[in-house]
Design an enzyme around this catalytic site. Structure first.
Site, mmCIF file in Angstrom:
data_model
loop_
_atom_site.group_PDB
_atom_site.id
_atom_site.type_symbol
_atom_site.label_atom_id
_atom_site.label_comp_id
_atom_site.label_asym_id
_atom_site.label_seq_id
_atom_site.Cartn_x
_atom_site.Cartn_y
_atom_site.Cartn_z
ATOM 1 N N GLU A 157 -35.530 21.892 -52.045
ATOM 2 C CA GLU A 157 -36.418 23.021 -52.320
ATOM 3 C C GLU A 157 -37.806 22.680 -51.793
ATOM 4 O O GLU A 157 -38.225 21.522 -51.836
ATOM 5 C CB GLU A 157 -36.464 23.295 -53.825
ATOM 6 N N CYS A 262 -30.861 20.149 -59.066
ATOM 7 C CA CYS A 262 -29.779 19.393 -58.420
ATOM 8 C C CYS A 262 -29.542 18.017 -59.014
ATOM 9 O O CYS A 262 -28.443 17.747 -59.499
ATOM 10 C CB CYS A 262 -30.043 19.284 -56.926
HETATM 11 C C1 UDX Z 1 -32.365 17.293 -53.928
HETATM 12 C C2 UDX Z 1 -31.848 16.538 -52.698
HETATM 13 O O1 UDX Z 1 -32.927 15.810 -52.082
HETATM 14 C C3 UDX Z 1 -31.199 17.503 -51.711
HETATM 15 O O2 UDX Z 1 -30.635 16.777 -50.614
HETATM 16 C C4 UDX Z 1 -30.101 18.290 -52.431
HETATM 17 O O3 UDX Z 1 -29.501 19.237 -51.565
HETATM 18 C C5 UDX Z 1 -30.671 18.992 -53.642
HETATM 19 O O4 UDX Z 1 -31.323 18.038 -54.513
HETATM 20 P P1 UDX Z 1 -34.514 18.787 -54.504
HETATM 21 O O5 UDX Z 1 -34.033 18.729 -55.912
HETATM 22 O O6 UDX Z 1 -34.909 20.102 -53.923
HETATM 23 O O7 UDX Z 1 -33.416 18.171 -53.507
HETATM 24 O O8 UDX Z 1 -35.822 17.850 -54.390
HETATM 25 P P2 UDX Z 1 -36.157 16.331 -54.002
HETATM 26 O O9 UDX Z 1 -37.248 16.359 -53.013
HETATM 27 O O10 UDX Z 1 -34.967 15.544 -53.667
HETATM 28 O O11 UDX Z 1 -36.784 15.808 -55.381
HETATM 29 C C6 UDX Z 1 -36.027 15.793 -56.589
HETATM 30 C C7 UDX Z 1 -36.854 15.223 -57.720
HETATM 31 O O12 UDX Z 1 -37.047 13.818 -57.532
HETATM 32 C C8 UDX Z 1 -38.253 15.800 -57.865
HETATM 33 O O13 UDX Z 1 -38.538 15.995 -59.238
HETATM 34 C C9 UDX Z 1 -39.171 14.758 -57.270
HETATM 35 O O14 UDX Z 1 -40.453 14.784 -57.808
HETATM 36 C C10 UDX Z 1 -38.422 13.477 -57.677
HETATM 37 N N1 UDX Z 1 -38.715 12.326 -56.810
HETATM 38 C C11 UDX Z 1 -38.366 12.342 -55.494
HETATM 39 C C12 UDX Z 1 -39.306 11.184 -57.366
HETATM 40 O O15 UDX Z 1 -39.615 11.142 -58.557
HETATM 41 N N2 UDX Z 1 -39.535 10.106 -56.549
HETATM 42 C C13 UDX Z 1 -39.193 10.098 -55.230
HETATM 43 O O16 UDX Z 1 -39.421 9.071 -54.567
HETATM 44 C C14 UDX Z 1 -38.602 11.252 -54.677
#
Ligand code: UDX
Length: 442
Positions: A157, A262
């Protein structure tokens, strides 16, 4: 090619629009008639950068159409992508009733002599395709001709359009050569490596990938706690770890934990299906536990610093689960703000796009605006008169807010940076107490 997409959520709508962008003739169907009528008049059901531009462009060109009928979708598309939601049940299991309903409807509309490829696009537990095939066989007429394939989606997203148009890889889980040919034709204009597997492996690639990324986040968050006890800096630790090409720096940002629709849903569904198949995936149970505990840890940090919360104004900046989206599902901000209000703190919240979604999310918990919760139209406004500032999401509007003005209008210069996104050195030089995650003085 003529393609149909059933379900117009983040995955379905973005995929449909991107297929149209690649020249296909796409029909997106959804049972929510109101949503479809808004889409027909160019109103997007959620905020996603770049989406409304391509939806409007291809709707106007007639390459992207919207409807409410599954049978119309089956008539239209040579390939039919199922991208309905698979929400978590209370047990953590994925609710596949929407998938089954759609399959039954598809089955009833299949016609002799018109071969169809039914593609699982929703994230589903391994072996769901078998159930999809059984359902289609059970409810379709004998002379219907179809195959089932899996083509998981990895879009994030906030960058969904770009991720879909330029993916790291495309996964085809197929049972026969014709299915592979159809999928290759659909993706012929995408410039990305393709991996072709059996259907179960493709289903598993999605759950295993998301769970692995969630594990990376929980791992660095556990390390961040060790950093807080030892005086080390988790951002430097992550940098040093990430320089190893076998580890990589991505998804090693320590913070208040992952949220969204997700990771939380997929990790618990993966634990559930593993158990069903005879394996207790304790590693992932721990990933979930660490993630839950980070919210409590953040709240306790605020409580430790401020002592009494009752009657204090606290600014909450960045409400969605991450920047670039208005999605409030499983957002860490919700849990922490609720805890702050339980202790009697007055929360003044700001987010560049998520305030309407946050109002609805708090409303579902029975928390209404007024009383202890208020919304502000800028970071500066939210912080005026606050005893402390909490940052939940690293939106540019928050990181690049006017921290000089904020510093002049807060009651005390204390900031809890749940994403390690602020310039702690500059803020400290300006007299702030900065409490990050896993960093010295955290
Ligand atoms: C995720 C997957 O990345 C994607 O491939 C799948 O199709 C759907 O789920 P999304 O949930 O949109 O995507 O966001 P993402 O950018 O992956 O972040 C998920 C969560 O992890 C967020 O709350 C973000 O803040 C957190 N996060 C991410 C961390 O806390 N640390 C990080 O290093 C990366």
């Amino acid at each position: 090619m003529k393609i149909s997409i059933i379900g117009t959520g983040h995955v379905g709508l973005v995929t449909g629009a991107c297929f149209a962008e690649k020249g296909h003739d796409v029909l997106c169907a959804d049972s929510d008639a109101e949503k479809i009528s808004r889409l027909r008049s160019g109103v997007m059901p959620f905020f996603e950068p770049g989406l409304d531009g391509i939806v409007k462009k291809h709707s106007a060109a007639g390459r992207l159409k919207f409807g409410t009928s599954v049978s119309e979708a089956v008539r239209h598309g040579q390939a039919i992508f199922i991208s309905v939601w698979t929400p978590p049940l209370k047990t953590g299991k994925a609710d596949l009733s929407f998938v089954e309903n759609v399959c039954r409807e598809i089955a009833g509309s299949l016609r002799a002599g018109e071969r169809r490829l039914i593609v699982e696009k929703s994230t589903v537990p391994v072996n769901t395709a078998r159930r999809v095939l059984d359902t289609l066989n059970r409810y379709a007429s004998r002379d219907a001709s179809f195959s089932v394939a899996s083509n998981p989606e990895f879009l994030r997203e906030g960058t969904a359009v770009e991720d879909t148009l330029k993916p790291d890889r495309i996964v085809f889980g197929v049972a026969d050569a014709e299915s592979e040919r159809t999928l290759r034709e659909i993706y012929s204009a995408f410039n990305a490596p393709i991996i072709v597997t059996d259907v179960a492996s493709a289903e598993l690639i999605k759950h295993a990938s998301n769970s692995f990324l969630a594990m990376k986040i929980s791992f660095i968050n556990a390390v961040s706690l060790i950093c807080e006890h030892s005086g080390a800096d988790v951002t430097r630790v992550a940098e040093g770890m990430g320089m190893d090409h076998r580890i990589q720096r991505a998804f090693l940002n320590a913070g208040i934990g992952y949220g969204g629709s997700c990771f939380p849903k997929d990790v618990s569904a993966f634990i559930d299906i593993s158990r069903e198949l005879g394996y207790e995936f304790r590693l992932l149970e721990e990933v979930e536990r660490i993630n839950r505990d980070m919210r409590t840890h953040f709240f306790r940090k605020i409580e430790r610093e401020l002592w009494i919360l009752k009657g204090k104004k606290i600014a909450a900046l960045g409400l969605s689960f991450k920047p670039g989206t208005d999605d409030m599902r499983m957002a860490p901000s919700l849990t922490v703000i609720e805890e702050l209000m339980k202790e009697g703190a007055a929360v003044s919240a700001f987010d560049p796009v998520s305030i309407p979604a946050a109002r609805a999310a708090f409303g579902e918990k029975g928390i209404r605006e007024g009383g202890l919760l208020s919304f502000a139209s800028s970071a500066e406004e939210a912080c005026a008169g606050a005893e402390a500032v909490c940052v939940f999401t690293e939106w540019p509007e928050i990181v690049q807010a006017d921290w000089k003005t904020i510093g002049e209008s807060v009651r005390t210069r204390i900031v809890f940076d749940g994403r390690n996104c602020l310039d702690a050195t500059a803020l400290r030089a300006a007299g702030w107490t900065v409490k990050g995650m896993g960093r010295p003085m955290a």
